[in-house]
Structures are given as structure tokens and as C-alpha cells.
Design a protein around this motif. Structure first.
Motif, mmCIF file in Angstrom:
data_model
loop_
_atom_site.group_PDB
_atom_site.id
_atom_site.type_symbol
_atom_site.label_atom_id
_atom_site.label_comp_id
_atom_site.label_asym_id
_atom_site.label_seq_id
_atom_site.Cartn_x
_atom_site.Cartn_y
_atom_site.Cartn_z
ATOM 1 N N VAL A 14 0.833 -1.202 0.000
ATOM 2 C CA VAL A 14 0.000 0.000 0.000
ATOM 3 C C VAL A 14 0.870 1.255 0.000
ATOM 4 N N ASN A 15 2.017 1.209 0.674
ATOM 5 C CA ASN A 15 2.950 2.340 0.600
ATOM 6 C C ASN A 15 3.323 2.631 -0.849
ATOM 7 N N LEU A 16 3.595 1.573 -1.606
ATOM 8 C CA LEU A 16 3.952 1.751 -3.016
ATOM 9 C C LEU A 16 2.801 2.367 -3.796
ATOM 10 N N PHE A 17 1.592 1.939 -3.504
ATOM 11 C CA PHE A 17 0.431 2.522 -4.173
ATOM 12 C C PHE A 17 0.285 4.002 -3.825
ATOM 13 N N GLY A 20 4.712 5.448 -3.874
ATOM 14 C CA GLY A 20 5.720 4.923 -4.784
ATOM 15 C C GLY A 20 6.985 4.453 -4.106
ATOM 16 N N VAL A 21 6.965 4.333 -2.774
ATOM 17 C CA VAL A 21 8.146 3.957 -2.006
ATOM 18 C C VAL A 21 7.798 2.787 -1.092
ATOM 19 N N VAL A 22 8.662 1.772 -1.047
ATOM 20 C CA VAL A 22 8.378 0.565 -0.266
ATOM 21 C C VAL A 22 8.097 0.891 1.193
ATOM 22 N N ALA A 220 8.865 -2.243 -8.281
ATOM 23 C CA ALA A 220 9.679 -2.085 -7.072
ATOM 24 C C ALA A 220 9.755 -3.409 -6.323
ATOM 25 N N GLU A 221 10.933 -3.725 -5.830
ATOM 26 C CA GLU A 221 11.130 -4.980 -5.102
ATOM 27 C C GLU A 221 10.804 -4.814 -3.625
ATOM 28 N N ILE A 222 10.014 -5.740 -3.123
ATOM 29 C CA ILE A 222 9.800 -5.847 -1.680
ATOM 30 C C ILE A 222 10.520 -7.109 -1.232
#
Length: 310
Positions: A14-17, A20-22, A220-222
Motif C-alpha cells: 500500500v505504501n507503493l500505491f 511509490g516507495v516501499v 519495485a522490489e519488496i
């Protein structure tokens, strides 16, 4: 019950949504034309119009150690009044960006978003009978993004109950229903967010019900390493006055740069306090120096910094 890593992974999706940052952008300030939330701020983008942004800022300002609390407190009455002109207050926006450098703000945001959004979503999921990490992440996303109840009810009306379908089929049906709603929404800004459901659809198709790492979401990689990294855009140093700030390569970045930019902003300079001293910052500094009768060097030395941020 989700493991701590599964919980953090769900939150990171959800942070990425949202930013845009993990790990989330703790200093993110956004105003989207037509968005009924108006000014939004923080790791999970809480809004002015909901009143939640006021709650977050009050929690921060009441902490005696809050570095920017005294500067932020005078703005709180306007947040309480839901003053929509705050959408256009550049000085406030820069102050909010700067608070990301304060560990107390980052901790306050973590506690706030956990309490207001995550715990709420976890209770909803548990009450509905959702036990998977992916299913809980879907509920969490809708809790943050909005309209969970309406989409839940529409899914049940169109596809049936979770008890009848089973968790995996019901979550897949919910995601499809929500994607269709977003894709055809009359608001263009919401239509653009259909990618959130498309990302969940890919995870469902790939069978990542436990949110097993590593994952790639929107490029983006988590992974364990990205989950344990330092949040980007947050500066713990250098302290102001320990170096001169000038245009250089690579560009100067840090807490001292942010505070200089914030000081200029408070003097009415139309600068963005992003903590990066680029050409625009140098030009605006020169203009300010000229205006105040100082040599237009575009350099902030220790004496000048001390004067500006005193």
C-alpha cells in the motif's frame, strides 16, 4: 494471524500505491485536483478533509521532543477548521516535508497509521473470516483508499458471500469488482488507480496468498533487505552549519539543506524543501541574497545558515 514480516509486506504494498516507495514517503505532500480529500500527507497519505491529518499532527505536536512542533502548532486551528486554502500554502507544505527528518514524526506516523488503518483492516478481515496475508492486504488497501463497505456489499450482491465462495474465490471476486468500479469511475483521478487492483490480481494469479518474499509491485522490489532499509527522503544529518552548502556534483543532500530551504520558504521564497540543493535552489538563494543586500554567491556558509535558521 499474520507474521510481522507479512504485516510489513502488506503495508509496503500500500505504501507503493500511495507514495511509490516501499517504506513509504514520510514527507510526501500531495494535492490532486478534484480529490475530495484535498491536502494529503505522510506515509499512507492521510487527508485534510477527513480530519485524520489533524489527528496525526496533533499527536506529533503534543510530543515534547517534536523538533518541528512549535512551528507546526500555529497551523493546527486551520486544520481543525478544515481550511481548504491549506492546499495552496507552500510554507506549510515545506514544513510538513521537513518533519520527515524527525524520528518522532516517523514513529508517530507508524503508530497512527497502524492504529487508524491497519488495526481497523485487520479487525474487518478477521470478522469476515479472511485469514490470508494477501486477503488482509486487499482489505487494508481498501481501508486506506476508501469505499471498502460499498465494494464489499457489491461483491456479495454480485458474487455471493465469503462463506459460500471460500476466501480465495471471494477475494478474487472482490478485486475484480473493485477494479471495474475504479476503471469506470466518473472521477479521472480514481480511474487512474485501477492499477492497485491489477497488482492484486497478478498476486492472486501467481498464488502469493502468504505474500512470500521477494515480490515485485509496480516495478519495485519488496524483500527483507528493502524492508529493513532506511526510509528514502529522510535525513538525520549533516547538522546545519557543519559545512557550506553550494551547487556541486553530486548534489548536496541532507538535513542542513532541508533546513536552509525551509528557512528560505519561511521568508517567502517559492522553494521546495526537498533536501536536495540543485540549480533551482542555488538560483533562488542568489535571488534572496540580492534582495537582502548580500553578495549573490549562491552559497550558504555556516554564518549565513545560522542567521537564516535561527
Amino acid at each position: 494471524m499474520l507474521t510481522p514480516t507479512q504485516k510489513q509486506t502488506a503495508q509496503s504494498i500500500v505504501n507503493l500505491f500511495e507514495t511509490g516507495v516501499v517504506l513509504g514517503d514520510y514527507g510526501s505532500v500531495t494535492v490532486i485536483p478534484g480529490d475530495t480529500g484535498h491536502l494529503t500527507f505522510g506515509r499512507s497519505q492521510t487527508t485534510l478533509s477527513s480530519g485524520n491529518l489533524l489527528d496525526l499532527l496533533q499527536r506529533y505536536c503534543t510530543n515534547d521532543g517534536a523538533r518541528f512542533g512549535p512551528r507546526l502548532s500555529p497551523w493546527l486551528p486551520r486544520f481543525k477548521a478544515i481550511d481548504l486554502s491549506l492546499d495552496n500554502e507552500l510554507r506549510l507544505h515545506n514544513l510538513l516535508r521537513a518533519t520527515a527528518d524527525d524520528p518522532i514524526m516517523r514513529e508517530t506516523q507508524d503508530q497512527f497509521f497502524d492504529e487508524v488503518y491497519w488495526q481497523t483492516a485487520a479487525r474487518i478481515a478477521a470478522n469476515l473470516g479472511i485469514t490470508s496475508a494477501l486477503g488482509t492486504a486487499v482489505v487494508y488497501d481498501s481501508t486506506v483508499h476508501g469505499s471498502w463497505k460499498a465494494m464489499r456489499d457489491r461483491t456479495m450482491a454480485q458474487s455471493g458471500s465469503l462463506a459460500a465462495l471460500g476466501e480465495k474465490k471471494w477475494i478474487a471476486a472482490y478485486v475484480a469488482t473493485r477494479r471495474a468500479w475504479l476503471t469506470n469511475h466518473p472521477r479521472s483521478d480514481l480511474r487512474k488507480t485501477a492499477y492497485r487492483m491489477e497488482a492484486f490480481q497478478r498476486l492472486i494469479e501467481q498464488g502469493y496468498w502468504g505474500l512470500e518474499l521477494p515480490l515485485v509491485i509496480r516495478g519495485a522490489e519488496i524483500s527483507l533487505s528493502t524492508l529493513r532499509a532506511t526510509p528514502p527522503g529522510c535525513y538525520d544529518g549533516p547538522q546545519p552549519g557543519t559545512r557550506a552548502i553550494a551547487l556541486q556534483s553530486p548534489l548536496a543532500r541532507g538535513l542542513d539543506v532541508r533546513l536552509v530551504q525551509l528557512g528560505l520558504s519561511e521568508q517567502g521564497v517559492p522553494i521546495k524543501a526537498d533536501g536536495i540543493f540543485g540549480q533551482t535552489s542555488a538560483n533562488l538563494l542568489k535571488q534572496y541574497q540580492t534582495k537582502t543586500g548580500l553578495p549573490a554567491t549562491g552559497v550558504a556558509d555556516s554564518t549565513w545558515i545560522a542567521h537564516l535558521i535561527a
